[in-house]
Design a protein around this motif. Structure first.
Motif, short mmCIF file in Angstrom:
data_model
loop_
_atom_site.label_atom_id
_atom_site.label_comp_id
_atom_site.label_asym_id
_atom_site.label_seq_id
_atom_site.Cartn_x
_atom_site.Cartn_y
_atom_site.Cartn_z
N GLY A 154 0.73 -1.05 -0.24
CA GLY A 154 0.13 0.13 -0.05
C GLY A 154 0.79 1.20 -0.10
N THR A 155 0.06 2.26 0.10
CA THR A 155 0.99 3.74 0.11
C THR A 155 1.73 3.99 1.18
OG1 THR A 155 -1.12 4.74 0.51
CG2 THR A 155 -0.56 4.57 -1.79
N ASP A 156 0.96 3.31 2.26
CA ASP A 156 1.73 3.54 3.70
C ASP A 156 2.77 2.51 4.01
OD1 ASP A 156 0.37 6.00 4.10
OD2 ASP A 156 -1.42 4.84 4.60
N PHE A 157 3.54 1.67 2.84
CA PHE A 157 4.16 0.68 3.40
C PHE A 157 5.30 1.18 4.24
CE2 PHE A 157 6.44 2.75 -0.07
CZ PHE A 157 7.87 2.57 0.16
N GLU A 158 5.74 2.27 4.46
CA GLU A 158 6.84 2.65 5.25
C GLU A 158 6.58 2.73 6.63
OE1 GLU A 158 10.11 5.33 2.73
OE2 GLU A 158 8.23 6.13 2.96
N ASP A 159 5.00 2.65 6.96
CA ASP A 159 4.87 2.54 8.31
C ASP A 159 5.43 1.42 9.25
OD1 ASP A 159 3.33 4.84 7.58
OD2 ASP A 159 1.39 4.06 7.78
N TYR A 177 2.01 2.45 16.51
CA TYR A 177 2.66 2.54 15.23
C TYR A 177 3.01 3.85 14.99
CZ TYR A 177 -2.00 4.48 14.33
OH TYR A 177 -3.15 5.29 14.53
N LYS A 178 4.02 3.80 13.90
CA LYS A 178 4.50 5.06 13.57
C LYS A 178 4.16 5.38 11.90
CE LYS A 178 8.60 5.84 14.98
NZ LYS A 178 10.25 5.81 15.26
#
Length: 250
Positions: A154-159, A177-178
């Motif tokens: 997904g677009t928030d894969f760096e979370d 989570y960050k």
């Protein structure tokens, strides 16, 4: 069956220590089984969150995640599925601007992700690591770190996520989570109000934050115990309905 971990402390036979310790995949599998297991695979779930109606339907590898919102033009119905995003207003299909597709899809996905935990922890793009153990309010937990592959994440894969899974009953009682969007932030959630609806377990959350974005997620449990986190909101699901397609499951 429990697996055995062999750790070499020095380089001799007398240096081998054997720990009877579950591995990370076993821990997550037990958490999912405890919360509903295979029932997730063929479930139709409806719930209300903050005045909006949500619905999900799964049939093995296919899925459909829905959100219904009352808008100025009528009921807006967003559907995220294996085929992408589709929006209708008062049952009439409308074209979604390219600039809004990701924002709308992420908004629908996020609510369903947290509502369905721990089910999503075995998705293909999820990387899991057992990073330690801790005691929170007198109870013992495994600490599971979760990151995501860029492909399929997904677009928030760096979370980055951290889950506290109870060592005896395998429930997720806390998570943190960050995230990077909107200048970034850190959240810590405490689960409460557990209930089982037609074989699937749901919880609500007290949602906390810290303003120090350098805080390691693994430190948040002790900050929580010491009342150093700020309560930001309550995250509660209402009017939960679950239907299990037993024919498809068989």
């Amino acid at each position: 069956m429990k697996k055995y971990l062999i750790v070499v402390l020095v380089g001799t036979l007398s240096s081998f220590t054997i720990y009877n310790q579950l591995q990370v995949q076993e821990i997550v599998d037990k958490a999912i089984e405890n919360a509903g297991g295979s029932r997730y695979d063929h479930a139709v779930i409806h719930f209300t969150f903050r005045g909006k109606q949500y619905s999900s339907k799964r049939d093995g590898g296919t899925y459909q995640l829905e959100r219904f919102v009352e808008g100025s033009e009528g009921v807006i119905h967003d559907v995220v599925s294996n085929s992408g995003l589709e929006r209708t207003i008062e049952n009439c299909k409308v074209k979604v601007a390219d600039s809004l597709i990701t924002k709308i899809s992420d908004g629908v996905n996020s609510v369903h992700y947290f509502a369905g935990l721990p089910f999503g922890l075995n998705a293909d793009a999820v990387n899991k690591e057992l990073v330690g153990e801790s005691t929170v309010l007198g109870k013992r937990y495994y600490k599971i770190k979760v990151t995501f592959d860029q492909e399929g994440g997904g677009t928030d894969f760096e979370d980055e996520f951290l889950y506290w899974i109870h060592k005896d009953n395998f429930t997720i009682d806390y998570l943190a989570y960050k995230y990077a969007v909107n200048e970034g932030g850190i959240r810590f959630r405490e689960a409460y109000n557990p209930r089982v609806v037609n074989g699937i377990r749901f919880v609500d959350y007290s949602n906390y934050k810290t303003d120090d974005l350098k805080t390691p997620l693994s430190d948040l449990d002790q900050l929580f115990e010491n009342k150093k986190l700020k309560l930001l909101s309550k995250i509660a699901l209402e009017d939960i309905y679950v239907y299990i397609d037993k024919v498809a499951a068989n």
